[in-house]
Scaffold this active site. Sequence first.
Site, PDB file in Angstrom:
ATOM      1  N   THR A 202     137.834  28.014  72.483  1.00  0.00           N
ATOM      2  CA  THR A 202     139.059  28.580  71.996  1.00  0.00           C
ATOM      3  C   THR A 202     138.665  30.069  71.339  1.00  0.00           C
ATOM      4  O   THR A 202     139.037  31.049  71.660  1.00  0.00           O
ATOM      5  CB  THR A 202     139.886  27.856  70.677  1.00  0.00           C
ATOM      6  OG1 THR A 202     140.246  26.655  71.630  1.00  0.00           O
ATOM      7  CG2 THR A 202     141.026  28.687  70.246  1.00  0.00           C
TER       8      THR A 202
ATOM      9  N   TRP B  46     134.853  19.146  73.674  1.00  0.00           N
ATOM     10  CA  TRP B  46     135.964  19.987  74.433  1.00  0.00           C
ATOM     11  C   TRP B  46     135.433  20.331  75.637  1.00  0.00           C
ATOM     12  O   TRP B  46     136.321  20.782  76.777  1.00  0.00           O
ATOM     13  CB  TRP B  46     136.320  21.273  73.465  1.00  0.00           C
ATOM     14  CG  TRP B  46     137.216  21.052  72.633  1.00  0.00           C
ATOM     15  CD1 TRP B  46     138.613  21.501  72.615  1.00  0.00           C
ATOM     16  CD2 TRP B  46     137.291  20.445  71.353  1.00  0.00           C
ATOM     17  NE1 TRP B  46     139.139  21.299  71.611  1.00  0.00           N
ATOM     18  CE2 TRP B  46     138.689  20.706  70.843  1.00  0.00           C
ATOM     19  CE3 TRP B  46     136.363  19.478  70.758  1.00  0.00           C
ATOM     20  CZ2 TRP B  46     139.088  19.812  69.567  1.00  0.00           C
ATOM     21  CZ3 TRP B  46     136.713  18.971  69.538  1.00  0.00           C
ATOM     22  CH2 TRP B  46     138.031  18.988  68.855  1.00  0.00           C
TER      23      TRP B  46
ATOM     24  N   ASN C 248     140.329  15.598  77.702  1.00  0.00           N
ATOM     25  CA  ASN C 248     140.261  16.591  76.802  1.00  0.00           C
ATOM     26  C   ASN C 248     141.941  16.412  76.662  1.00  0.00           C
ATOM     27  O   ASN C 248     142.370  15.454  76.818  1.00  0.00           O
ATOM     28  CB  ASN C 248     140.355  18.084  77.515  1.00  0.00           C
ATOM     29  CG  ASN C 248     141.229  18.282  78.950  1.00  0.00           C
ATOM     30  OD1 ASN C 248     141.998  17.831  78.928  1.00  0.00           O
ATOM     31  ND2 ASN C 248     140.273  18.947  79.990  1.00  0.00           N
ATOM     32  N   GLU C 249     142.717  17.514  75.970  1.00  0.00           N
ATOM     33  CA  GLU C 249     144.155  17.166  75.485  1.00  0.00           C
ATOM     34  C   GLU C 249     145.048  17.395  76.767  1.00  0.00           C
ATOM     35  O   GLU C 249     146.273  17.172  76.727  1.00  0.00           O
ATOM     36  CB  GLU C 249     144.361  18.398  74.593  1.00  0.00           C
ATOM     37  CG  GLU C 249     144.389  19.981  75.181  1.00  0.00           C
ATOM     38  CD  GLU C 249     144.982  20.887  74.195  1.00  0.00           C
ATOM     39  OE1 GLU C 249     145.297  21.810  74.473  1.00  0.00           O
ATOM     40  OE2 GLU C 249     144.846  20.599  72.843  1.00  0.00           O
TER      41      GLU C 249
ATOM     42  N   GLU D 211     145.163  16.237  66.440  1.00  0.00           N
ATOM     43  CA  GLU D 211     144.879  17.369  66.241  1.00  0.00           C
ATOM     44  C   GLU D 211     146.544  18.254  65.794  1.00  0.00           C
ATOM     45  O   GLU D 211     147.407  18.078  66.815  1.00  0.00           O
ATOM     46  CB  GLU D 211     144.199  17.961  67.378  1.00  0.00           C
ATOM     47  CG  GLU D 211     144.128  19.826  67.286  1.00  0.00           C
ATOM     48  CD  GLU D 211     143.341  20.207  68.444  1.00  0.00           C
ATOM     49  OE1 GLU D 211     142.603  19.864  68.860  1.00  0.00           O
ATOM     50  OE2 GLU D 211     143.914  21.633  68.840  1.00  0.00           O
TER      51      GLU D 211
ATOM     52  N   ARG E  72     153.340  25.340  66.863  1.00  0.00           N
ATOM     53  CA  ARG E  72     153.747  24.384  67.897  1.00  0.00           C
ATOM     54  C   ARG E  72     153.882  23.049  67.566  1.00  0.00           C
ATOM     55  O   ARG E  72     153.262  22.753  66.607  1.00  0.00           O
ATOM     56  CB  ARG E  72     152.626  24.562  69.230  1.00  0.00           C
ATOM     57  CG  ARG E  72     151.391  24.300  68.754  1.00  0.00           C
ATOM     58  CD  ARG E  72     150.301  24.336  70.225  1.00  0.00           C
ATOM     59  NE  ARG E  72     149.148  24.526  69.613  1.00  0.00           N
ATOM     60  CZ  ARG E  72     148.226  24.065  70.262  1.00  0.00           C
ATOM     61  NH1 ARG E  72     148.190  23.912  71.493  1.00  0.00           N
ATOM     62  NH2 ARG E  72     146.703  24.619  69.954  1.00  0.00           N
TER      63      ARG E  72
END
Length: 666
Positions: free
Chosen positions: A93, A135, A181-182, A257, A379
């Site tokens: 990120t 991640w 992961n997400e 998260e 978000r």
Amino acid sequence: MEQRVSARAVPALLLLLLSADSSAQSYPLGDEGGLGRVFDGIGGLSGGGATSRLLVNYAEPYRSQILDYLFKPNFGASLHILKVEIGGDAQTTDGTEPSHMHYENDENYFRGYEWWLMKEAKNRNPNITLIGLPWAFPGWVGHGKNWPYDFPDITATYVVNWILGAKQYHDLDIQYVGIWNERQFDVKYIKVLREMLDRAGLAGVGIIAADGDWSVANSMISDPYLNDSVEVIGAHYPGTVTMTQALKTQKKLWSSEDYSTFNDEVGGGCWARILNQNYVNGHMTSTISWNLVASYYEELPFGRDGLMTAQEPWSGNYVVESPIWITAHSTQFAQPGWTYLQTVGHLEQGGSYVALTDGKGNLTVVIETMTHDHSVCVRPPLPPFNVTPQSATFQLKGSFAPIKELQLWRTQFNFKTKTPSFFERLTPVKLVNGSFTLNLSEDEVYTLTTVTTGRKGSHPEPPPSARFPKAYKDDFDVRNPPFSEAPDFADQTGVFEYHVNLTDPGPHVFTFRQVVMQRPVTWATDADQTISVIGDYQWQNLTVTCDVFMETVNAGGVFVAARVDKGGQAVRSAKGVFFWVFADGTYKVTNDLAGQTVLAEGRSGTAAHGWHTLALTVQGQNAFGTLDGTPLWKNVVVPAPKNGWAAIGTRSFELAQFDNFAVSAE
């Protein structure tokens, strides 16, 4: 006649606690019908990626002060949970964090700063919950593919080694591990990881799955073994809602998260709303903020999205932002293991309230009246809703009926007057017939509690904010460095570490080395070239100098750069002025990291296994460069970008060393 006083109108008198008012909506707070879910705590996330990078470079006492505001009980945010990235040598990120296993036969549990951060958090709060989540992974884990689950035994071993290393080398007990992961999860891997944790004596380490969304619940319901393997269903940015299938599993539900929002007052409002409504709407018993502390260059993606800001180690300046005090409204007055009351919900005129108990007679109530426009998170999108001033009577029932007094803490954002008041301790409230009435205005947070240990901690004001120094040098000559990273360098692709060259008795014994030799497994976009940025993003006219050493024969290459305009997930498209030399005896000057826009090129005479000094000067729209003190190219026109960071890097994922880095900016 009943009397009621507005807290906004008469703050010194506080809120009078009176018998129920016929004009006020009444809300019961009791335990006669049983209790709700067990509270698991509120946390912050360091990583995903490199979000605590600049924190470690702060001098004392400022670094410890920042840590106090984050972790010290009854002081600031007083966090219950610290979640960290298991570094994977990849852009995740805002930067890259180093892996404990760059290669399959390599283990080192002292790289990076997450170990240090966990220990500092634990020193302040011995009961803090520690969580790890990868991640990304080094390339060898994926065997050449950008996917870590084709060989689940290898991936699970990699993660389990990190947990074992945390205990063996740092005496840290990791309580939970998330699943990368997400976006996707792998059922077979979850089962293999559970088996491997158990065999390693880590049966107490819970798995959070899929640490992304709720969809794993569908598989858990149809697969009992998977269901038994997972302790927590974790979702990212759930918008305060869950799904029916997740509730059916009866597992812990966490917003593992969340937040990810600029930490001004609207960010504080976002945090206040979701901390309550994640439970009210979604039965989530933990909320973890990405990120813990905005300690990375602000011009990187999601700048200042931490609970507080600490992005100037060179000045010592930091800012305790509103989310710190919003967190304190909950964390200082309820601990993991407390239980939510079933009597929680929304207020009639907008807002929400939650109540928790320790089962020993203590009660904490948190109320928020955040309006839509003042509580928008980055978000997900926030549907419209209305909040208006209102009177609310709370009636204590069941075992709480005998309570005669509650401590009162208040935050008023005061968006109209721009005179906010955060986490203010007011006169305790005296209950009348077990009830109290509040006059609630818009954009407020209240905590009423039997807990008397709350405190708004403070340290002396830090030094004033200052730009990155215009004259900066680093010879990397540090014996036994406390961290593997050099101060203020922010790795964007690749990993740059302190290096001791025992074969070189000369001036380059201590160097800075790019060590990643294989493209990592990553969900973000790494560049094909490695790069580490440093300095002031507003720099325009400057000279960057560095000694460089290529270790890859023929194909090797290194660069120094100025005016680098992008980092983080966008680093692949970074532009600037890049001065490259290559091991095949050539050089290039490019206007981009990818090397597609060539401004100049020619012979340099450079080769691997020898030191060279590069100097790049950019002045206005012109640039020139020297090699070993001799002009190599000049009068290159650079129309854009106008400003950006300085940087060093390599042609690809390869070994290369850097020494005697210096910047002189106007």
